[in-house]
Design an enzyme around this catalytic site. Structure first.
Site, mmCIF file in Angstrom:
data_model
loop_
_atom_site.group_PDB
_atom_site.id
_atom_site.type_symbol
_atom_site.label_atom_id
_atom_site.label_comp_id
_atom_site.label_asym_id
_atom_site.label_seq_id
_atom_site.Cartn_x
_atom_site.Cartn_y
_atom_site.Cartn_z
ATOM 1 N N SER A 1 0.849 -1.194 0.000
ATOM 2 C CA SER A 1 0.000 0.000 0.000
ATOM 3 C C SER A 1 0.879 1.235 0.000
ATOM 4 O O SER A 1 1.984 1.231 0.542
ATOM 5 C CB SER A 1 -0.934 0.007 1.207
ATOM 6 N N HIS A 10 -2.941 7.231 -4.240
ATOM 7 C CA HIS A 10 -2.965 6.108 -3.308
ATOM 8 C C HIS A 10 -3.181 4.825 -4.101
ATOM 9 O O HIS A 10 -3.932 4.809 -5.067
ATOM 10 C CB HIS A 10 -4.122 6.291 -2.315
ATOM 11 N N ASN A 44 -3.292 0.273 -3.351
ATOM 12 C CA ASN A 44 -3.198 -0.818 -2.398
ATOM 13 C C ASN A 44 -3.638 -2.097 -3.106
ATOM 14 O O ASN A 44 -4.672 -2.106 -3.763
ATOM 15 C CB ASN A 44 -4.132 -0.509 -1.210
ATOM 16 N N TYR A 45 -2.838 -3.158 -2.995
ATOM 17 C CA TYR A 45 -3.243 -4.461 -3.542
ATOM 18 C C TYR A 45 -2.949 -5.520 -2.488
ATOM 19 O O TYR A 45 -1.842 -5.544 -1.936
ATOM 20 C CB TYR A 45 -2.535 -4.747 -4.882
ATOM 21 N N ARG A 46 -3.947 -6.360 -2.181
ATOM 22 C CA ARG A 46 -3.811 -7.251 -1.036
ATOM 23 C C ARG A 46 -4.470 -8.613 -1.281
ATOM 24 O O ARG A 46 -5.364 -8.747 -2.107
ATOM 25 C CB ARG A 46 -4.405 -6.592 0.214
ATOM 26 N N GLY A 93 -0.945 -6.323 17.655
ATOM 27 C CA GLY A 93 0.466 -6.302 17.240
ATOM 28 C C GLY A 93 0.722 -5.572 15.951
ATOM 29 O O GLY A 93 1.833 -5.587 15.435
ATOM 30 N N SER A 94 -0.302 -4.923 15.369
ATOM 31 C CA SER A 94 -0.062 -4.201 14.116
ATOM 32 C C SER A 94 0.752 -2.938 14.404
ATOM 33 O O SER A 94 0.778 -2.440 15.525
ATOM 34 C CB SER A 94 -1.373 -3.845 13.432
ATOM 35 N N ARG A 95 1.395 -2.448 13.375
ATOM 36 C CA ARG A 95 2.351 -1.352 13.545
ATOM 37 C C ARG A 95 1.674 -0.021 13.206
ATOM 38 O O ARG A 95 1.402 0.280 12.054
ATOM 39 C CB ARG A 95 3.540 -1.604 12.616
#
Length: 361
Positions: free
Chosen positions: A151, A165, A167-169, A318-320
């Site tokens: 992203s 912007h 984002n590919y997921r 726990g995500s940043r």
């Protein structure tokens, strides 16, 4: 017997030579990949190459390559600045690579993130997915998942260069009975401060070409989805002039959706970089800079109030946080009851944000 021994010795030498040759080829291929990436991949190069036929590995290679391509293209336009490359680990499983350029001549802030995380879905995140119509059957309240994506948000200094912007997921969940649900999501969209029709047409046409390679129905469908998704309800306007957006895509087949996502990821540089080149040296007034700051405020509002990726990130243990909030600009502004004069250039962009246009027909 002696002849047989000679034959066996020769065969062994040939096998050893072939193994050494394969090892050299492997190392050469790994070195080529290393040069295309900004850092070592989360899953490790050896592991990715060992499992290179698996879709998860191919997707991780694609997001790593996309990060490298975009960072190199941006750095070439802003030679005085450089990307800080920050690798991080998530104790619950996985990690990521954040590449951020700040305070350059051309870009105020440009971030390109890769994350590959796995573990157990939090109850809150699972609830959010169920609200989107996903029927998820947990085992003892646990849902193993794997999520990966690239992203990016790019905020230029010049108000005549739009914010972009993409984002590919890819997402995978293992249910109680061992079956796996998977889906892809993503998109690319443009947020100009001032409307430039030529730029808008170029951007949308490039994305349409990427979609049309796979199915002519995709661009109109995902263009509308983008206009609907990036809608700031409390303002009655879109965040920008759109592009494409899709989520929860799991058909016609894993391979076909992956190839479509790959085409979209490869369209990022050609849809945006020519626009930056065209305008990064345009002159601008303090009033135009002020309008850019006000539009950035709208960008922040959308990301914090509505954006699904931001909300999912904030709900994932726990995500940043630094990586999740990388999308926010260095500077923005909120003025009380600000309204641009009628028939001004500022009012022109607002009209398009309230009533999306068809840019390609």
């Amino acid at each position: 017997g002696a002849l047989g021994g000679l034959g066996l010795g020769l065969w062994r030498r040939q096998q050893a030579a072939m193994a050494a040759s394969e090892k050299d080829e492997d190392e050469e291929e790994e070195e080529k990949l290393r040069q295309r990436f900004m850092a070592a991949p989360v899953s490790g190069l050896r592991e990715l190459r060992r499992r290179r036929r698996e879709l998860r590995s191919r997707m991780e290679l694609l997001i790593m390559e996309t990060q490298g391509e975009v960072c190199r293209a941006l750095a070439a336009l802003d030679p005085g600045a450089s990307f800080a490359v920050d690798t991080w680990e998530r104790k619950e499983g996985g990690g990521g690579i954040s590449c951020v350029l700040q305070d350059g001549e051309v870009f105020e802030k440009a971030g390109v993130n890769v994350s590959v995380v796995f573990g157990l879905l939090s109850e809150e995140a699972a609830r959010q997915m169920r609200s989107r119509g996903k029927s998820l059957k947990a085992k003892d309240g646990k849902l193993p998942f794997c999520a990966m994506g690239v992203s990016s948000v790019i905020h230029p200094k010049n108000p005549h260069v739009p914010t972009m912007h993409f984002n590919y997921r890819y997402f995978e969940i293992e249910e109680a009975d061992g079956t796996k649900q998977w889906w892809f999501g993503g998109g690319t969209d443009l947020t100009p401060t001032y409307l430039n029709e030529e730029d808008a047409v170029h951007f949308h046409k490039t994305l349409k070409e990427a979609c049309d390679k796979h199915d002519l129905k995709l661009y109109p469908k995902y263009k509308k989805w983008c206009d609907d998704y990036f809608y700031i309800k409390h303002r009655g306007e879109r965040r920008g002039i759109g592009g494409i957006f899709f989520d929860d895509v799991d058909s016609p087949s894993k391979e076909e959706v992956f190839q479509f996502v790959k085409s979209c990821a490869k369209a990022v540089v050609p849809c945006y970089i020519p626009i930056v080149k065209r305008h990064c040296h345009d002159s601008f007034t303090p009033e135009e800079k002020l309008w850019q700051q006000l539009r950035r405020g709208r960008y922040v509002e959308f990301n914090l109030v509505y954006d699904r990726g931001t909300k999912f990130g904030l709900l994932t243990p726990g995500s940043r946080i630094e990586s999740i909030l990388m999308s926010l600009p260095l500077t923005a502004r909120w003025e009380y009851m600000h309204s641009p004069p009628e028939s001004s250039k500022e009012a022109e962009i607002l009209e398009v944000l309230r009533n999306p246009k068809d840019w390609v027909h």
